[in-house]
Design a protein around this motif. Structure first.
Motif, PDB file in Angstrom:
ATOM      1  N   LEU A   1       0.829  -1.200   0.000  1.00 24.84           N
ATOM      2  CA  LEU A   1       0.000   0.000   0.000  1.00 24.84           C
ATOM      3  C   LEU A   1       0.866   1.253   0.000  1.00 24.84           C
ATOM      4  O   LEU A   1       0.527   2.261  -0.622  1.00 24.84           O
ATOM      5  N   PHE A   2       1.999   1.195   0.692  1.00 30.33           N
ATOM      6  CA  PHE A   2       2.901   2.342   0.749  1.00 30.33           C
ATOM      7  C   PHE A   2       3.746   2.497  -0.519  1.00 30.33           C
ATOM      8  O   PHE A   2       4.449   3.484  -0.671  1.00 30.33           O
ATOM      9  N   GLY A   3       3.705   1.522  -1.424  1.00 30.43           N
ATOM     10  CA  GLY A   3       4.447   1.615  -2.675  1.00 30.43           C
ATOM     11  C   GLY A   3       5.526   0.574  -2.822  1.00 30.43           C
ATOM     12  O   GLY A   3       6.222   0.522  -3.844  1.00 30.43           O
ATOM     13  N   GLY A   4       5.725  -0.278  -1.829  1.00 34.92           N
ATOM     14  CA  GLY A   4       6.707  -1.344  -1.930  1.00 34.92           C
ATOM     15  C   GLY A   4       6.314  -2.343  -2.999  1.00 34.92           C
ATOM     16  O   GLY A   4       5.135  -2.619  -3.200  1.00 34.92           O
ATOM     17  N   GLY A   5       7.305  -2.895  -3.689  1.00 30.60           N
ATOM     18  CA  GLY A   5       7.017  -3.826  -4.766  1.00 30.60           C
ATOM     19  C   GLY A   5       6.767  -3.169  -6.099  1.00 30.60           C
ATOM     20  O   GLY A   5       6.533  -3.841  -7.104  1.00 30.60           O
ATOM     21  N   SER A   6       6.798  -1.842  -6.124  1.00 35.48           N
ATOM     22  CA  SER A   6       6.605  -1.110  -7.375  1.00 35.48           C
ATOM     23  C   SER A   6       7.796  -1.301  -8.299  1.00 35.48           C
ATOM     24  O   SER A   6       8.912  -1.604  -7.859  1.00 35.48           O
ATOM     25  N   ASP A   7       7.567  -1.097  -9.582  1.00 39.55           N
ATOM     26  CA  ASP A   7       8.661  -1.123 -10.548  1.00 39.55           C
ATOM     27  C   ASP A   7       9.499   0.145 -10.490  1.00 39.55           C
ATOM     28  O   ASP A   7      10.595   0.190 -11.062  1.00 39.55           O
ATOM     29  N   ASP A   8       8.986   1.159  -9.826  1.00 41.82           N
ATOM     30  CA  ASP A   8       9.684   2.434  -9.720  1.00 41.82           C
ATOM     31  C   ASP A   8      10.550   2.429  -8.458  1.00 41.82           C
ATOM     32  O   ASP A   8      10.015   2.346  -7.340  1.00 41.82           O
ATOM     33  N   PRO A   9      11.875   2.522  -8.575  1.00 46.25           N
ATOM     34  CA  PRO A   9      12.744   2.523  -7.385  1.00 46.25           C
ATOM     35  C   PRO A   9      12.417   3.641  -6.403  1.00 46.25           C
ATOM     36  O   PRO A   9      12.591   3.473  -5.190  1.00 46.25           O
ATOM     37  N   GLU A  10      11.931   4.770  -6.901  1.00 44.91           N
ATOM     38  CA  GLU A  10      11.575   5.874  -6.002  1.00 44.91           C
ATOM     39  C   GLU A  10      10.368   5.509  -5.145  1.00 44.91           C
ATOM     40  O   GLU A  10      10.288   5.906  -3.977  1.00 44.91           O
ATOM     41  N   ASP A  11       9.417   4.771  -5.715  1.00 45.85           N
ATOM     42  CA  ASP A  11       8.273   4.311  -4.924  1.00 45.85           C
ATOM     43  C   ASP A  11       8.737   3.386  -3.805  1.00 45.85           C
ATOM     44  O   ASP A  11       8.274   3.484  -2.660  1.00 45.85           O
TER      45      ASP A  11
END
Length: 498
Positions: free
Chosen positions: A305-315
């Protein structure tokens, strides 16, 4: 002190990028008696409404209930048109000018800074305003207006059950107006005080936290008290600072006051839940989403939910920042006391419901009244083209929400373990005062020795309310605190690009 980067704050405040291009019918020129036929034109309303309905057919939770195009009047004004496509069970989707919509969801408004309740005080139908709070730094606050104050007239006009809507038009407007202040004397009579002129301020930013303090009970317990009025995704560091105070001072219990909190962002609600619960684990499921048939279902852990696992390293970096802050400041509480009323909705209800599988139903102690019953999530949709070609934005319901145990069925609200209606105790005590019946109840549950010190004040206030025959004005909803859907923001499953 742990903080969260402004980059992530911008991300969670951002809306989905929607690029919807509408082509006007451009048939080949056709010769008619030597003249060429002009291409048909599309009205402004039709262009806006086409944009609206195409988005709604894709992501709206009840998308299959939208009437066919041939049954719709695309020449209606956008607000009237929007009403024609909403499902009968939808209480919360809305349309608004895009700039106003984005400001509203960020806690920015043209306002004098008052939260108000309307009370009918006798059988003749006379109505007064009772001030719930004055926002810090607002014109009302600077004029000395406080929680518990009474207003009997606006621009010299008294309010009744029949005219209060027209009288309040000045209060919700943009021009200066006057208010007749009053108080209740020892004989339970309403006595007029000064007339104050108030001038609304444009672009006023509300602070989500109205009060964070540590209360020491008669028995020596340290209790964190947080009066939290909006779940604003753009104010995470203020929330972390409050929990840093609680952690530093060694609180053993927490009272979370959401009595007027109409909702807000899922991201900040998840941060709050993580800061409270015992044994926080970023990999545990936190929430379940059920979309329409176009998008199916999803379960999010705290981390995802916080953005972990995103393809974007900044996320991912931002998600790690959030988790690190929660782990450092988590209170690791086995139980929590939450004040919530029939003005508490959306993300407020989500925190209650979603903490229960982590702490148990019995240990999420709800004091107050049955909540609104808003177990749905939404996203903000605006036209992101530069310059913007559609000036309207929509906030449609796109998902039903459930906690990690799968429970989300509370359309009629969440019932309290301890039912108390603060409207039976007027004038209202200051926020954080032991004369407030809801906070007093929470403190007495934490430390039973505190109960006797507040009972006399409660009895006096209750007698005053009965003497004035006070009842809330049915159907009144303060625009400052109207319920808003849980904003799931950029945690929508699939960005829509057209």
């Amino acid at each position: 002190m742990h903080t969260i980067s402004s980059k992530w704050q911008r991300q969670v405040s951002a809306v989905l990028m929607l690029f919807l291009f509408f082509s006007l019918a451009t048939s080949c020129k056709k010769e008619i008696k030597g003249d060429s036929q002009e291409p048909p034109t599309t009205s402004e309303n039709a262009t806006i409404n086409t944009w609206v309905v195409e988005n709604m057919r894709d992501i709206y939770y009840w998308n299959t209930s939208i009437p066919s195009d041939r049954s719709l009047d695309f020449e209606l004004g956008p607000e009237d048109f929007f009403e024609t496509i909403l499902n009968k069970d939808d209480r919360f989707s809305w349309i608004e000018l895009a700039d106003d919509l984005e400001d509203e969801l960020s806690g920015i408004a043209t306002t004098v800074g008052l939260g108000i309740g309307l009370l009918e005080i006798n059988q003749d139908g006379d109505v007064i305003i009772s001030v719930r709070y004055a926002l810090s730094g607002s014109p009302a606050h600077q004029a000395g207006i406080e929680r518990g104050d009474i207003i009997t007239e606006i621009n010299g006009q008294a309010m009744t059950i029949n005219n209060y809507q027209s009288v309040l038009a000045a209060y919700y407007g943009i021009e200066p107006f006057t208010v007749q202040m009053a108080h209740i004397n020892e004989n339970n009579q309403i006595v007029r005080d000064d007339v104050i002129e108030l001038t609304p301020v444009e672009g006023f930013q509300e602070q989500a936290i109205h009060l964070d303090t540590v209360i020491t009970t008669p028995g020596g317990k340290k209790v964190g008290y947080l009066f939290y009025n909006r779940f604003l995704n753009n104010q995470p560091n203020e929330l972390l600072e409050a929990f840093n105070k609680f952690k530093t001072e060694g609180v053993s219990d927490l009272v979370l006051d959401l009595r007027y909190n109409g909702g807000g962002g899922i991201w900040i609600a998840a941060i709050m839940s993580g800061l409270i619960q015992a044994n926080f684990n970023k990999s545990e499921p936190f929430i379940q989403y059920k979309y329409n048939s176009n998008y199916g279902t999803d379960t999010y852990t705290y981390y995802s939910l916080f953005g972990g696992g995103s393809d974007d390293p900044e996320d991912v970096e931002s998600a790690d920042q959030v988790v690190n802050a929660i782990e450092a400041l988590n209170l690791n509480l086995p139980k929590v006391y939450i004040i919530a009323t029939n003005y508490s909705a959306s993300a407020s209800e989500l925190v209650i419901n979603n903490l229960r599988p982590f702490l148990s139903d019995a240990d999420v102690i709800h004091i107050g009244e049955t909540t609104v019953g808003k177990n749905e999530g939404s996203i903000t949709i605006v036209d992101e083209r530069k310059p913007r070609q559609i000036e309207w934005g929509i906030q449609p319901i796109v998902v039903k929400l459930a906690n990690k145990a799968g429970f989300g069925d509370y359309p009629d609200g969440l019932d309290p373990q301890y039912e108390i209606d603060e409207r039976a105790y007027i004038p209202w005590a200051p926020i954080g005062s032991m004369d407030d019946p809801l906070l007093a109840k929470a403190i007495s549950l934490i430390d039973p020795s505190a109960q006797l010190s507040t009972s006399k004040s409660m009895n006096i206030k209750s007698r005053t309310a009965r003497s004035l025959q006070v009842v809330p004005v049915e159907g009144f909803e303060d625009r400052v605190n109207r319920p808003v859907p849980v904003d799931i923001g950029n945690r929508f499953k699939k960005p829509i690009n057209r």
